[in-house]
Design a protein around this motif. Structure first.
Motif: not given
Length: 145
Positions: A50-67
């Motif tokens: 989980f991330v709590g802010q929309g701003e964090a989503a693109p960066d976190r997505l690019a760092q991890g392996a998500f489906d």
């Protein structure tokens, strides 16, 4: 390897991904909403971060392996619509990940889909509705590749 149904490089089918559990990035600012979603996702055999802010989503997505991404529409800072647009602007495979919008307001669906969401759910989210939305979105993504 070939790109998988949800933007991963695994090349696995949607059914195989769902049977082993998806790795989900959930963008949800409400602590209660996080507990509810995490409980449902765990019961369905998925793993959520989980991330709590929309701003964090693109960066976190690019760092991890998500489906897939579960995106709340009402967030502090940038909202879900803008966060979806920023994710869609990422280079492949990240920008093509499955995104399911979630909102307490059904009227948010058209804007979420216009921004690039593959699916949409209205809160409160039931386990069956969430399982169905993830299945349909990953199946559509698998047939589009």
């Amino acid at each position: 390897p070939a790109e998988g149904p949800a933007g991963t490089a695994s090349g696995e089918s949607a059914a195989a991904l769902l049977s082993q559990g998806l790795r989900l990035l959930s963008v949800e600012d409400n602590p209660f909403g996080r507990v509810v979603l995490n409980t449902i996702l765990t019961e369905l055999g998925h793993h959520a971060e989980f991330v709590g802010q929309g701003e964090a989503a693109p960066d976190r997505l690019a760092q991890g392996a998500f489906d897939a991404v579960l995106m709340d529409m009402v967030l502090p800072g940038i909202g879900g619509i803008e966060a979806i647009k920023r994710i869609r602007a990422l280079p492949p495979p990240y920008g093509r990940i499955v995104i399911v919008g979630i909102s307490g307001r059904a009227e948010d669906e058209a804007a979420a889909r216009a921004a690039g969401a593959d699916g949409f759910l209205v809160k409160p989210v039931s386990p069956r509705a969430l399982a169905t939305a993830l299945h349909e979105a990953t199946r559509r993504a698998a047939t589009a590749t």
